[in-house]
Scaffold this motif. Structure first.
Motif, PDB file in Angstrom:
ATOM      1  N   GLY A   1      -7.063   1.506   7.156  1.00 21.47           N
ATOM      2  CA  GLY A   1      -7.956   0.546   6.224  1.00 21.47           C
ATOM      3  C   GLY A   1      -7.545  -0.848   6.088  1.00 21.47           C
TER       4      GLY A   1
ATOM      5  N   THR B   1      -3.695   6.499   7.191  1.00 21.95           N
ATOM      6  CA  THR B   1      -5.273   6.222   6.424  1.00 21.95           C
ATOM      7  C   THR B   1      -5.034   4.847   6.070  1.00 21.95           C
ATOM      8  OG1 THR B   1      -5.400   8.328   6.129  1.00 21.95           O
ATOM      9  CG2 THR B   1      -6.889   7.063   4.998  1.00 21.95           C
ATOM     10  N   GLN B   2      -3.897   4.333   5.235  1.00 19.13           N
ATOM     11  CA  GLN B   2      -3.881   2.987   4.751  1.00 19.13           C
ATOM     12  C   GLN B   2      -3.849   2.071   5.745  1.00 19.13           C
ATOM     13  OE1 GLN B   2      -4.064   1.863   1.047  1.00 19.13           O
ATOM     14  NE2 GLN B   2      -4.744   4.019   1.257  1.00 19.13           N
TER      15      GLN B   2
ATOM     16  N   HIS C   1       0.729  -1.249   0.051  1.00 19.11           N
ATOM     17  CA  HIS C   1       0.008  -0.024   0.104  1.00 19.11           C
ATOM     18  C   HIS C   1       0.951   1.168  -0.059  1.00 19.11           C
ATOM     19  CE1 HIS C   1      -3.339  -2.348   1.243  1.00 19.11           C
ATOM     20  NE2 HIS C   1      -2.401  -3.328   1.717  1.00 19.11           N
TER      21      HIS C   1
ATOM     22  N   PHE D   1     -10.405  -3.416   7.116  1.00 22.79           N
ATOM     23  CA  PHE D   1     -10.859  -4.545   6.295  1.00 22.79           C
ATOM     24  C   PHE D   1     -10.299  -5.775   6.115  1.00 22.79           C
ATOM     25  CE2 PHE D   1     -12.060   0.060   4.647  1.00 22.79           C
ATOM     26  CZ  PHE D   1     -13.564  -0.275   4.645  1.00 22.79           C
TER      27      PHE D   1
END
Length: 358
Positions: free
Chosen positions: A69, A65-66, A46, A73
């Motif tokens: 995430g 932010t990655q 990422h 998820f």
């Protein structure tokens, strides 16, 4: 098992840390949060988009932010930080939100902001480390530092970077073109300014110092070389590809490093593998490998006179030089197995398994 790693470093150094995890049968996928793209077996990278890389605050917000995430998820079982500042801080914060186990991999003193007194970030870095389920370091001196700062000894282990002793070797003896070589980042904590002062004090005459690497201090160091009247004896070679490094080590007589914030520098190990004695300070985990008057000359002070004396001594004492060179080459005999992918993969697997064994 899914894991997530937050890290930086150049590709070659990242490979030396991440490849043992790729080889572990325990691990099925590795989500890697990194500014630049990186590919490999089991790796899902990422990376930061090209347009965002130019602005550091934006790039770091993107990475954070990655990480959020990935945890939301993909639900990795373990978060690993390669370096405490800022990666370890990100991992510490996000792990609290998702209740994920963490491993903090400390690169060196500067990583914990311990290079200079009252350096910003010391408290938060140590807090992140103390909160980790496991802490990886490069040697016993760093372990002692962590114990003093309240880290549980049972949580600490020592993985090593992979190192190819066959790749870093000088099979054909050559006449050195450079008296000294340095390979690394040109940053303040590396104290290249002290290296230049020491080299100038040694009265180099026709001897040369080769500096390989780039960084924020390069322009200042080039100006300093001119001020010291050694601009013709110091060669700033800039970045050199990892594949070409052995060729340059083999062109040098000795390796020098004057840092004040190391862990266990791979450049030192690379140089010794090529038969170079090292001139270096007693800093962090360096003495795990470098032994004074065995394979190195180790200074106890970050003062130009100490380094200058060591430079002159190796320059003039051929018997000492040959002794240190011989012992530097013997590093292969003692570390070949420990620095192998099989050994390190097994170690990482055992440590990650231990997080879920109770």
């Amino acid at each position: 098992m899914k894991i997530c790693i937050v890290g930086g470093m150049i590709d070659a150094k990242l490979h030396s840390k991440i490849f043992p995890l790729q080889k572990s049968e325990l691990i099925t996928s590795i989500h890697l949060i990194r500014r630049q793209a990186y590919s490999g077996n089991k790796i899902i990278c990422h990376s930061v988009p090209q347009w965002a890389q130019k602005l550091l605050p934006l790039a770091e917000c993107w990475r954070l932010t990655q990480l959020f995430g990935v945890c939301l998820f993909h639900r990795p079982k373990v978060l690993i930080a390669f370096g405490t500042m800022p990666h370890g801080i990100y991992v510490w914060l996000i792990s609290k939100l998702f209740r994920i186990k963490t491993i903090q991999h400390i690169m060196g003193k500067n990583d914990l902001r311990l290079t200079f007194s009252k350096q910003r970030g010391q408290k938060i870095a140590m807090r992140a480390v103390r909160s980790a389920n496991l802490v990886a370091v490069r040697g016993q001196p760093m372990i002692q530092t962590l114990l003093v700062n309240g880290v549980n000894a049972d949580n600490i282990f020592i993985p090593q970077n992979l190192h190819d002793f066959d790749f870093f070797s000088c099979t054909i003896p050559t006449i050195p073109e450079y008296e000294l070589i340095y390979v690394g980042l040109l940053a303040a904590y590396k104290r290249i300014d002290l290296m230049l002062e020491s080299f100038a004090s040694s009265k180099p005459n026709n001897n040369k110092l080769l500096i390989i690497g780039d960084g924020p201090e390069k322009n200042n160091l080039e100006r300093q070389a001119i001020e010291l009247n050694i601009e013709h004896q110091v060669i700033f070679a800039g970045k050199i590809s990892f594949q070409n490094l052995p060729k340059y080590y083999c062109k040098a007589r000795s390796f020098i490093m004057t840092s004040q914030g190391e862990g266990l520098p791979m450049a030192m190990i690379e140089a010794m593998s090529c038969g170079l004695p090292v001139i270096i300070s007693d800093d962090a985990d360096i003495t795990e490998i470098a032994k004074n008057e065995v394979n190195a000359l180790i200074t106890n002070s970050h003062h130009k006179d100490c380094f200058a004396q060591a430079i002159v001594r190796l320059r003039n004492d051929e018997s000492l030089y040959q002794l240190l060179r011989h012992n530097a080459l013997s590093l292969r005999d003692t570390k070949l197995v420990e620095y192998s992918v099989e050994f390190q993969s097994r170690l990482w697997t055992e440590k990650i398994e231990s997080l879920y064994s109770t």
